[in-house]
Design an enzyme around this catalytic site. Structure first.
Site, PDB file in Angstrom:
ATOM      1  N   ARG A  88       0.777  -1.068   0.136  1.00 51.23           N
ATOM      2  CA  ARG A  88      -0.029  -0.055   0.048  1.00 51.23           C
ATOM      3  C   ARG A  88       0.885   1.096  -0.033  1.00 51.23           C
ATOM      4  NH1 ARG A  88      -4.687  -2.728   2.502  1.00 51.23           N
ATOM      5  NH2 ARG A  88      -6.339  -1.269   2.745  1.00 51.23           N
ATOM      6  N   ARG A 127     -21.806  -4.136   3.669  1.00 42.45           N
ATOM      7  CA  ARG A 127     -20.982  -5.391   3.883  1.00 42.45           C
ATOM      8  C   ARG A 127     -21.159  -5.923   5.212  1.00 42.45           C
ATOM      9  NH1 ARG A 127     -14.685  -5.144   2.839  1.00 42.45           N
ATOM     10  NH2 ARG A 127     -14.633  -3.200   4.072  1.00 42.45           N
ATOM     11  N   ARG A 171     -10.650   6.274   4.742  1.00 43.14           N
ATOM     12  CA  ARG A 171      -9.914   5.398   3.956  1.00 43.14           C
ATOM     13  C   ARG A 171      -9.749   5.590   2.635  1.00 43.14           C
ATOM     14  NH1 ARG A 171     -13.665   0.623   5.172  1.00 43.14           N
ATOM     15  NH2 ARG A 171     -12.375  -0.807   3.947  1.00 43.14           N
TER      16      ARG A 171
HETATM   17  P1  AP5 Z   1      -8.317  -4.071   4.273  1.00 44.28           P
HETATM   18  O1  AP5 Z   1      -9.159  -5.180   4.931  1.00 44.28           O
HETATM   19  O2  AP5 Z   1      -7.358  -4.495   3.312  1.00 44.28           O
HETATM   20  O3  AP5 Z   1      -9.455  -3.135   3.636  1.00 44.28           O
HETATM   21  P2  AP5 Z   1      -9.639  -2.480   2.237  1.00 44.28           P
HETATM   22  O4  AP5 Z   1      -8.248  -2.197   1.306  1.00 44.28           O
HETATM   23  O5  AP5 Z   1      -9.822  -1.056   2.799  1.00 44.28           O
HETATM   24  O6  AP5 Z   1     -10.440  -3.004   1.377  1.00 44.28           O
HETATM   25  P3  AP5 Z   1     -11.771  -3.769   1.807  1.00 44.28           P
HETATM   26  O7  AP5 Z   1     -11.571  -5.024   2.549  1.00 44.28           O
HETATM   27  O8  AP5 Z   1     -12.492  -2.504   2.544  1.00 44.28           O
HETATM   28  O9  AP5 Z   1     -12.498  -3.827   0.612  1.00 44.28           O
HETATM   29  P4  AP5 Z   1     -12.266  -5.065  -0.735  1.00 44.28           P
HETATM   30  O10 AP5 Z   1     -11.822  -4.338  -1.835  1.00 44.28           O
HETATM   31  O11 AP5 Z   1     -11.760  -6.146  -0.209  1.00 44.28           O
HETATM   32  O12 AP5 Z   1     -13.826  -5.308  -0.937  1.00 44.28           O
HETATM   33  P5  AP5 Z   1     -14.988  -6.800  -0.501  1.00 44.28           P
HETATM   34  O13 AP5 Z   1     -14.490  -7.973  -1.472  1.00 44.28           O
HETATM   35  O14 AP5 Z   1     -15.053  -6.895   0.769  1.00 44.28           O
HETATM   36  O15 AP5 Z   1      -7.489  -3.013   5.257  1.00 44.28           O
HETATM   37  C1  AP5 Z   1      -8.326  -2.531   6.338  1.00 44.28           C
HETATM   38  C2  AP5 Z   1      -7.345  -1.665   7.163  1.00 44.28           C
HETATM   39  O16 AP5 Z   1      -6.040  -2.583   7.683  1.00 44.28           O
HETATM   40  C3  AP5 Z   1      -6.377  -0.567   6.446  1.00 44.28           C
HETATM   41  O17 AP5 Z   1      -7.359   0.626   6.408  1.00 44.28           O
HETATM   42  C4  AP5 Z   1      -5.139  -0.369   7.380  1.00 44.28           C
HETATM   43  O18 AP5 Z   1      -5.591   0.210   8.537  1.00 44.28           O
HETATM   44  C5  AP5 Z   1      -4.927  -1.783   7.501  1.00 44.28           C
HETATM   45  N1  AP5 Z   1      -4.014  -2.309   6.576  1.00 44.28           N
HETATM   46  C6  AP5 Z   1      -4.171  -3.261   5.882  1.00 44.28           C
HETATM   47  N2  AP5 Z   1      -3.181  -3.456   4.981  1.00 44.28           N
HETATM   48  C7  AP5 Z   1      -2.246  -2.814   5.018  1.00 44.28           C
HETATM   49  C8  AP5 Z   1      -1.224  -2.333   4.631  1.00 44.28           C
HETATM   50  N3  AP5 Z   1      -0.455  -3.162   3.462  1.00 44.28           N
HETATM   51  N4  AP5 Z   1      -0.398  -1.247   5.219  1.00 44.28           N
HETATM   52  C9  AP5 Z   1      -0.814  -0.477   6.197  1.00 44.28           C
HETATM   53  N5  AP5 Z   1      -1.988  -0.898   6.789  1.00 44.28           N
HETATM   54  C10 AP5 Z   1      -2.760  -2.052   6.264  1.00 44.28           C
HETATM   55  O19 AP5 Z   1     -16.432  -6.225  -1.060  1.00 44.28           O
HETATM   56  C11 AP5 Z   1     -16.747  -5.125  -0.356  1.00 44.28           C
HETATM   57  C12 AP5 Z   1     -18.480  -5.343  -0.141  1.00 44.28           C
HETATM   58  O20 AP5 Z   1     -18.869  -5.291  -1.688  1.00 44.28           O
HETATM   59  C13 AP5 Z   1     -18.671  -6.835   0.241  1.00 44.28           C
HETATM   60  O21 AP5 Z   1     -20.067  -6.534   1.023  1.00 44.28           O
HETATM   61  C14 AP5 Z   1     -19.164  -7.675  -1.000  1.00 44.28           C
HETATM   62  O22 AP5 Z   1     -20.086  -8.753  -0.593  1.00 44.28           O
HETATM   63  C15 AP5 Z   1     -19.424  -6.454  -2.092  1.00 44.28           C
HETATM   64  N6  AP5 Z   1     -18.788  -6.876  -3.394  1.00 44.28           N
HETATM   65  C16 AP5 Z   1     -17.825  -7.296  -3.753  1.00 44.28           C
HETATM   66  N7  AP5 Z   1     -17.817  -7.120  -4.974  1.00 44.28           N
HETATM   67  C17 AP5 Z   1     -19.056  -6.866  -5.411  1.00 44.28           C
HETATM   68  C18 AP5 Z   1     -19.531  -6.867  -6.759  1.00 44.28           C
HETATM   69  N8  AP5 Z   1     -19.045  -6.956  -7.951  1.00 44.28           N
HETATM   70  N9  AP5 Z   1     -20.930  -6.230  -6.720  1.00 44.28           N
HETATM   71  C19 AP5 Z   1     -21.874  -6.117  -5.455  1.00 44.28           C
HETATM   72  N10 AP5 Z   1     -21.112  -6.290  -4.420  1.00 44.28           N
HETATM   73  C20 AP5 Z   1     -19.765  -6.511  -4.363  1.00 44.28           C
END
Ligand code: AP5
Length: 214
Positions: A88, A127, A171
């Site tokens: 990131r 979610r 975020r």
């Molecule tokens: P992290 O858990 O990595 O969160 P993120 O990157 O913000 O990503 P998300 O998990 O929110 O989203 P996603 O893209 O995976 O979506 P999802 O598939 O769940 O990080 C959390 C925290 O940890 C960070 O803020 C930071 O503090 C820390 N951190 C982590 N890694 C770090 C690093 N490398 N360095 C520093 N800090 C770090 O889908 C979202 C929703 O949409 C779900 O409900 C799903 O069912 C729905 N959905 C998915 N696809 C579709 C679709 N095509 N149509 C309809 N709904 C859909």
């Protein structure tokens, strides 16, 4: 194959990484999932990370690099890996390149999940995640068969602490300022692939498989 899933919160990275893990036997390394498990278990890493995660800020690079290096050394990482949420920052990208090079490995594709801000807000606000294993649902787009419980392991579903509106805004800002610029590092190496991540999960999955040639 080594893949990096890049993109804003709610882009669908975790959903698609879990699908590749289940269907193609690739190992998903989700740094967010690892941190949430450690926070729930109250480990030293969890205690250090908790404030950052709840505020929507990035956990310091040295913590994240150490965590990924340890995970990559385990035997189940020897086959394919999907990085979900790492790297990131530029120092994380450089550290990953070095660790892979030491193991005579390298990244094959960096997939940039592209979605509108409106989609991000709708996805994150609905979610729900299962307590036992982090299986991902959505109240509208991917509801569980029994409301409030995971289809796979029956554990209760909960809303992530950082999926509250004010934390989502933070975020997104962190993503724009600190994370999105890392894509230039991968563009320069010819590894960048844009993915239209709008639409239904199966449509995104089909586009992703076509882009990866799998
Ligand atoms: P992290 O858990 O990595 O969160 P993120 O990157 O913000 O990503 P998300 O998990 O929110 O989203 P996603 O893209 O995976 O979506 P999802 O598939 O769940 O990080 C959390 C925290 O940890 C960070 O803020 C930071 O503090 C820390 N951190 C982590 N890694 C770090 C690093 N490398 N360095 C520093 N800090 C770090 O889908 C979202 C929703 O949409 C779900 O409900 C799903 O069912 C729905 N959905 C998915 N696809 C579709 C679709 N095509 N149509 C309809 N709904 C859909």
């Amino acid at each position: 194959m080594i893949l990096i899933f890049f993109g804003p919160p709610g882009g669908g990275k975790g959903t698609q990484a879990r699908r590749l893990q289940a269907r193609r036997g690739m190992l998903q390394i989700s740094t967010g999932d690892i941190l949430r498990e450690d926070i729930a278990a109250g480990t030293p890493l969890g205690r250090e990370a908790q404030g950052y995660v709840e505020r929507g800020e990035l956990v310091p690079d040295e913590v994240m690099v150490g965590l990924v290096a340890e995970r990559l050394r385990r035997p189940d990482a020897a086959a394919g890996v999907v990085f979900d949420g790492f790297p990131r920052t530029l120092p994380q990208a450089e550290a990953l390149e070095e660790m892979l090079a030491r193991a005579d490995r390298r990244v094959d594709h960096v997939v940039d999940f592209q979605v509108s801000e409106e989609t991000i807000i709708r996805r994150l606000s609905g979610r729900r995640v299962c307590q036992a294993a982090g299986h991902i649902y959505h109240v509208e787009f991917r509801p569980p068969r029994r409301p409030g419980f995971c289809d796979i392991d029956g554990s209760p579903l909960f809303q992530r602490e950082d999926d509250r509106p004010e934390t989502i805004r933070r975020r997104l800002e962190v993503y724009r300022v600190q994370t999105a610029p890392v894509l230039d590092f991968y563009r320069a190496r010819g590894l960048y692939t844009a993915l239209d991540a709008e639409g239904k999960g199966e449509e995104v999955a089909a586009r992703l498989d076509a882009a990866l040639g799998v």
